[in-house]
Design a protein around this motif. Structure first.
Motif, mmCIF file in Angstrom:
data_model
loop_
_atom_site.group_PDB
_atom_site.id
_atom_site.type_symbol
_atom_site.label_atom_id
_atom_site.label_comp_id
_atom_site.label_asym_id
_atom_site.label_seq_id
_atom_site.Cartn_x
_atom_site.Cartn_y
_atom_site.Cartn_z
ATOM 1 N N UNK A 297 0.806 -1.226 0.000
ATOM 2 C CA UNK A 297 0.000 0.000 0.000
ATOM 3 C C UNK A 297 0.835 1.269 0.000
ATOM 4 N N UNK A 298 1.970 1.284 0.707
ATOM 5 C CA UNK A 298 2.786 2.508 0.754
ATOM 6 C C UNK A 298 3.353 2.827 -0.629
ATOM 7 N N UNK A 299 3.725 1.793 -1.374
ATOM 8 C CA UNK A 299 4.239 1.995 -2.734
ATOM 9 C C UNK A 299 3.115 2.404 -3.681
ATOM 10 N N UNK A 300 1.921 1.859 -3.445
ATOM 11 C CA UNK A 300 0.778 2.216 -4.288
ATOM 12 C C UNK A 300 0.478 3.708 -4.193
ATOM 13 N N UNK A 301 0.573 4.262 -2.994
ATOM 14 C CA UNK A 301 0.311 5.696 -2.812
ATOM 15 C C UNK A 301 1.340 6.532 -3.570
ATOM 16 N N UNK A 302 2.613 6.140 -3.490
ATOM 17 C CA UNK A 302 3.672 6.851 -4.216
ATOM 18 C C UNK A 302 3.447 6.770 -5.721
ATOM 19 N N UNK A 303 3.099 5.575 -6.208
ATOM 20 C CA UNK A 303 2.847 5.407 -7.639
ATOM 21 C C UNK A 303 1.661 6.250 -8.096
ATOM 22 N N UNK A 304 0.612 6.317 -7.295
ATOM 23 C CA UNK A 304 -0.570 7.107 -7.665
ATOM 24 C C UNK A 304 -0.232 8.590 -7.789
#
Length: 390
Positions: A297-304
């Motif tokens: 989830x932490x990487x998903x936020x950065x990617x978004x």
């Protein structure tokens, strides 16, 4: 004329915040009305399809005979639509209400884009960015509207936005008076403004091919953005255990960075070229989109954050590029490009909703992650050049 640029951009924010109520109310309707993903997709389909089909028509009629007071007139339909949505007891009434919102949007967008163009002078990219960033900011409010208004208050909470629509009608009445004076001044001077194009002399065949490529790019972008703004919240809830409110705030981050990208895209295109920005906008996010469904989830936020910024860089640029492809049809091209974005979003909502019902949330997110690759057709667009004074 910066006051007019910012005024029409501000109303664009108000208009699109009304439309943002639709995806924002999805979690509420799913709980209160027990709607399926497909039914939710059909609601967005009705909104965007009406706006999509009518925008080029309104733009064409406006090119033939501009109608300044169509702006507040169209917004009145949005006011009625948002009121209907708030109090609709049946599913079919919800569909009728969102179609009224779609009609108001169809009238506003081509005429609003024309006002932005009239106020732009030589700063077409900047003016279109100010106008479009207003709309994207309004769309970005959808998760906040859902989390802080609609989830606590329920369907009837949408009635708050009647005030937003009324404010938009008031401002548009003032803008329409300016718009009318500009048209009268042009008629008095017995001259017609000619739009210089940065694309040079193209044959009809080249223009047709370029428009086709542009529409493919808009298809890829709109399908993907719809998947994130309307359905990614369910992926966040299922895969990461987010609460509804937490998921909506993550979507807000994506939309907020999209608004920032929209603002920078226009001035960037004025400097480095419209084609370059269009290609970069779809090419850079490709690996990020492919990774998004699989990361923690932490990487998903950065990617978004990065996906939102880059994929929306080209939003205002595609409008200006289309207008320069067919410089005699400013309203029609604005209606076609923005209308198609709505239409593709409408079809995307139905397709994505049906996919989620049939194959599940995660597999659907994996499938849509490949969409930005289609945008690489932009490499075949005619290259624009620095404009020279007439």
């Amino acid at each position: 004329m910066y006051p007019i640029m910012f005024a029409i951009g501000g109303v664009h924010l108000l208009n699109d915040s009304l439309q943002a109520v639709i995806p924002a109310i999805f979690p509420v309707l799913k709980v209160e009305r027990g709607l399926t993903f497909t039914q939710l997709g059909l609601i967005l389909f009705c909104l965007n399809m009406v706006a999509s089909v009518l925008q080029p028509v309104v733009g064409y009629l406006s090119d033939r005979k501009p109608k300044p007071y169509a702006l507040p007139f169209g917004m009145m339909f949005s006011l009625v639509g948002i009121a209907g949505l708030a109090f609709a007891p049946e599913y079919w009434m919800i569909l009728v209400s969102v179609m009224l919102l779609g009609f108001g949007s169809a009238v506003f967008h081509p005429e609003g884009s024309r006002v932005s163009f009239m106020a732009a002078g030589s700063k077409r990219g900047l003016s279109q960015s100010i106008y479009q960033v207003g709309g994207n900011t309004g769309q970005a409010l959808a998760p906040l509207i859902s989390a802080f208004i609609l989830v606590p208050l329920g369907q009837k909470g949408a009635a708050i936005f009647i005030v937003v629509a009324a404010l938009a009608v008031f401002i548009l009445t003032k803008i329409s008076a300016w718009y009318k004076k500009q048209l009268e001044q042009e008629k008095l001077n017995s001259r017609k403004k000619v739009l210089l194009s940065s694309l040079g002399d193209l044959t009809k065949r080249q223009v047709g091919i370029a428009l086709g490529l542009l529409l493919v790019i808009i298809f890829a972008r709109s399908f993907y953005v719809t998947s994130i703004t309307s359905f990614y919240v369910f992926h966040l809830i299922n895969m990461y255990g987010f609460t509804e409110k937490e998921g909506l705030l993550v979507i807000f981050i994506f939309l907020a960075l999209g608004a920032v990208g929209t603002f920078f895209g226009g001035p960037m295109a004025d400097r480095i070229g419209r084609k370059n920005v269009i290609v970069l906008s779809l090419a850079l996010p490709i690996p990020l989109c492919l990774l998004l469904p699989h990361v923690p989830f932490w990487a998903a936020i950065i990617l978004l954050v990065f996906i939102g910024f880059f994929i929306m860089l080209s939003f205002s640029v595609t409008v200006v590029y289309a207008q320069e492809l067919v410089p005699s049809k400013i309203g029609t091209m604005a209606g076609l490009t923005v209308g198609l974005a709505f239409g593709m979003g409408a079809i995307g909502a139905v397709v994505i909703g049906a996919l989620m019902d049939s194959i599940g949330v995660l597999p659907t997110m994996v499938v849509v992650s490949f969409l930005p690759i289609i945008g690489l057709v932009g490499l075949a667009l005619p290259r624009d050049q620095k404009m020279t004074a007439a």
